[in-house]
Design a protein around this motif. Structure first.
Motif, short mmCIF file in Angstrom:
data_model
loop_
_atom_site.label_atom_id
_atom_site.label_comp_id
_atom_site.label_asym_id
_atom_site.label_seq_id
_atom_site.Cartn_x
_atom_site.Cartn_y
_atom_site.Cartn_z
N THR A 62 44.02 27.60 39.36
CA THR A 62 44.67 27.89 38.08
C THR A 62 44.05 27.03 36.97
O THR A 62 43.70 27.53 35.89
CB THR A 62 46.18 27.62 38.17
N GLN A 65 40.46 28.21 36.22
CA GLN A 65 40.40 29.38 35.37
C GLN A 65 40.71 29.03 33.92
O GLN A 65 40.07 29.54 32.99
CB GLN A 65 41.39 30.44 35.86
N GLN A 66 41.68 28.15 33.73
CA GLN A 66 42.02 27.73 32.37
C GLN A 66 40.84 27.03 31.70
O GLN A 66 40.54 27.27 30.52
CB GLN A 66 43.24 26.82 32.40
N LYS A 239 50.65 31.78 43.54
CA LYS A 239 49.53 30.88 43.33
C LYS A 239 48.35 31.25 44.21
O LYS A 239 48.51 31.83 45.28
CB LYS A 239 49.96 29.44 43.61
N ASN A 361 43.08 36.99 42.01
CA ASN A 361 44.51 36.83 41.73
C ASN A 361 45.35 37.96 42.30
O ASN A 361 46.43 37.73 42.85
CB ASN A 361 44.74 36.73 40.22
N ASP A 467 50.98 38.43 37.27
CA ASP A 467 50.68 38.24 35.85
C ASP A 467 49.31 37.62 35.61
O ASP A 467 48.72 37.79 34.55
CB ASP A 467 51.77 37.36 35.22
N THR A 468 48.79 36.88 36.60
CA THR A 468 47.50 36.21 36.43
C THR A 468 46.31 37.12 36.71
O THR A 468 45.17 36.72 36.48
CB THR A 468 47.43 34.98 37.34
#
Length: 633
Positions: A62, A65-66, A239, A361, A467-468
């Motif tokens: 996560t 990716q951010q 996750k 994801n 959602d990801t």
């Protein structure tokens, strides 16, 4: 080294009246920039920075990716004023922004000005991020943003390029300057709106005996809407488990999509996913434009990008099939499912573009063996084209982040949307015959393939929303096409909702109750609106203040949710969508009741549309023929 593109060209469609405005990402010199090398000599974290680890020392995808998204650069073209201290005074220079990310900006200017900036310890930047040049939420006026020069170069033509790194990221700047305020204001408004709606519905209970059906409808409608927002607050995406990478086949059904199909194919193969676990199959449903040529070009480009190393195995991982005749989207999807070699099928519309981490994801919920299908999130790619596309952008975001998220809380998403959805292959093949030959009241079902397959899956398995897992899709930019699309969707919604009503009662009680409320509300809505806006004022001479206030509050609820969750300037168009829905879209529902049998798409020339056009042409000719033979008096 800084790569420069002097004259970025906006992606547009062939519509001469309205050109689509899309984000223009700065292209990577590697077409397969996110695909990990099978030989392990070079991986994504080698190219893009070390993978982040959590407190247990495990890889946190996560955060990775951010971080990657922070560094994504977008091609722009606007003036930037650079201010810095110079000889006990201030010096102002103006440069032209070439590209920008949340962490820095590249300016084009004269060599002399670039040297000034390089020698300055710190500079302040003033510029305006125009809507559509960066992702939603970043459009704003930037003033006094601190930065420093990290490198510059001079070209032979006398121009120079200066790369500046922001001291604070644009996200941090926005949070400090306006987003904290907007967050608080939108949260406060959401609380007040919810409270007022609850109080108004409490009043409905008091006056229930005077008009039980009207007040019952208002209570059900408010309960349905508020419950969706309530349960959506508890939703959390699954996750990423770095070790969970099941085999995936991406299937792209295509018909007359020459404008976007190449971009779709590139986004589907350029995924951060093991090369031995991912393949892409494009199925062209006998297009009558240049789609097949574009498909061949895209695949050749992908294979050419792998000629040096051959470690991506693109010669076996991407292929296409052309249907000998047009058989419809379902048939194309079924062909892809039959050809697939892996256990999970990801269906992607031919005008939708996957985020590089979408596949990684969307497969995560399948760690649950009872999971049958998963929907990703669909954003609007051409948001800033005009008011209509902005309105759709808000609608899409709320439909996924609120409505589907609430359903996913109960593992019962009722529509795994076409732009990006994933299914277990064994289930798709099990239901393929019934799906392909589906009939409703004696009429063959030719659209609504996503809702239809979801119904087959959900009957005995779970469905979820991730959602990801994100894709961006092209939405209609003209009201004519938009209305035709909405009519098609309403027909399929009506058909599939009535089918789902037969078994959804077996699901979780709260989910079942919410579904039946959601089925009743839009069907009865036209009658309720006519009663309140026509019958009551005419017959009782009472202006429907309460009803109008209720509609405005529902519109504000959507807009404030958009502002709270996305901090985007498009939030105002949530109100516009609700008003447009009440004035126009609502009245498509009664039409859909009596035209469910129509098989035309309206948004593209399928054989059914061509047949309908020919029928209308012959009808017009017969009328003209009759007029010519009518004797004159």
């Amino acid at each position: 080294m800084i790569t420069v593109k002097d004259n970025p060209v906006k992606n547009t469609n062939n519509d001469k009246e309205t050109q689509d405005v899309l984000l223009e990402e700065k292209p990577d010199r590697r077409l397969l920039s996110y695909v990990p090398d099978e030989d392990g000599l070079r991986s994504n974290h080698d190219r893009r920075g070390a993978l982040s680890e959590d407190e247990n020392g495990e890889i946190d995808y996560t955060l990775y990716q951010q971080e990657e998204k922070r560094g994504q650069r977008y091609l722009v073209d606007y003036d930037v004023t650079v201010e810095f201290a110079y000889l006990s005074g201030r010096k102002l220079l103006v440069g032209k922004a070439v590209d920008i990310s949340t962490t820095g900006i590249l300016l084009k200017m004269s060599p002399e000005d670039a040297e000034y900036i390089e020698n300055a310890e710190q500079v302040k930047l003033n510029f305006v991020i125009t809507p559509g040049s960066m992702p939603e939420g970043y459009e704003m006026k930037v003033k006094g943003l601190k930065a420093h020069c990290v490198r510059w170069l001079k070209r032979d033509d006398g121009t120079a390029f200066c790369g500046l790194e922001f001291i604070d990221t644009l996200a941090q700047y926005a949070a400090h300057k306006r987003q904290n305020y907007l967050l608080g204001a939108s949260a406060f408004c959401l609380g007040i709106i919810t409270l007022v709606i609850i109080m108004m519905r409490a009043e409905s209970v008091v006056y229930f005996r005077f008009n039980r059906w009207l007040y019952l409808y208002s209570i059900i409608a408010a309960t349905f809407l508020l419950s969706r927002y309530f349960f959506a607050t508890f939703y959390r995406p699954v996750k990423i488990d770095p070790d969970y990478t099941p085999g995936v086949t991406v299937i792209i059904p295509c018909f007359n999509e020459e404008n976007w199909i190449k971009r779709t194919i590139h986004s589907c193969i350029n995924q951060d996913y093991p090369v031995d676990k991912l393949e892409v199959i494009v199925v062209d449903d006998h297009s009558n434009d240049h789609s097949v040529e574009r498909i061949k070009e895209a695949i050749e480009e992908v294979k050419a990008a792998d000629t040096e190393r051959g470690s991506y195995h693109t010669d076996t991982r991407i292929r296409y099939v052309v249907q000998p005749v047009n058989k419809g989207k379902r048939e194309a999807m079924a062909v892809g499912a039959t050809e697939a070699q892996h256990e999970l099928l990801v269906f992607v519309d031919s005008d939708s573009f996957l985020d590089p981490f979408a596949v990684r994801n969307i497969v995560q919920p399948f760690k649950d063996k009872e999971m049958g299908g998963v929907s990703g999130r669909t954003d609007v790619a051409n948001t800033y084209t005009n008011a209509l596309t902005r309105m759709q952008s808000v609608r899409y975001y709320i439909a996924f982040r609120i409505m589907k998220a609430a359903e996913s809380y109960f593992d019962a998403v009722t529509c795994l949307s076409g732009p990006l959805s994933c299914y277990r292959r064994d289930l798709v093949l099990r239901y393929a015959d019934a799906w392909l030959n589906q009939k409703f009241l004696g009429q063959k079902a030719t659209f609504g393939d996503d809702r239809s397959m979801t119904n087959f899956i959900l009957r005995h398995n779970r469905t979820a929303y991730q959602d990801t897992a994100v894709c961006a899709t092209i939405v209609p930019n003209s009201y004519t096409v938009f209305l035709k699309q909405q009519m098609r969707w309403k027909r399929s919604w009506l058909r599939e909702s009535l089918i789902a009503a037969r078994y959804i009662w077996k699901k979780e009680p709260f989910m079942s109750l919410s579904f039946y409320m959601g089925l009743m509300v839009p069907i009865a809505a036209p009658i309720i609106v006519l009663y309140n806006l026509i019958y009551v004022p005419v017959m009782h001479r009472v202006f429907p203040v309460t009803f109008i206030v209720g509609m405005m509050l529902m519109a504000l609820l959507m807009s404030m949710a958009q502002l709270f969750l996305r901090r985007s300037s498009t939030w105002l168009f949530g109100m516009w969508f609700c008003l447009y829905y009440e004035a126009v879209l609502l009245w498509q529902m009664p039409v859909a009741w009596f035209t469910f049998w129509k098989s035309t798409w309206g948004t593209r020339l399928t054989p059914a549309d061509l047949a309908e056009m020919e029928k209308e042409r012959l009808k017009k000719e017969r009328k003209e023929e009759k007029k010519r033979h009518v004797p004159k008096k």
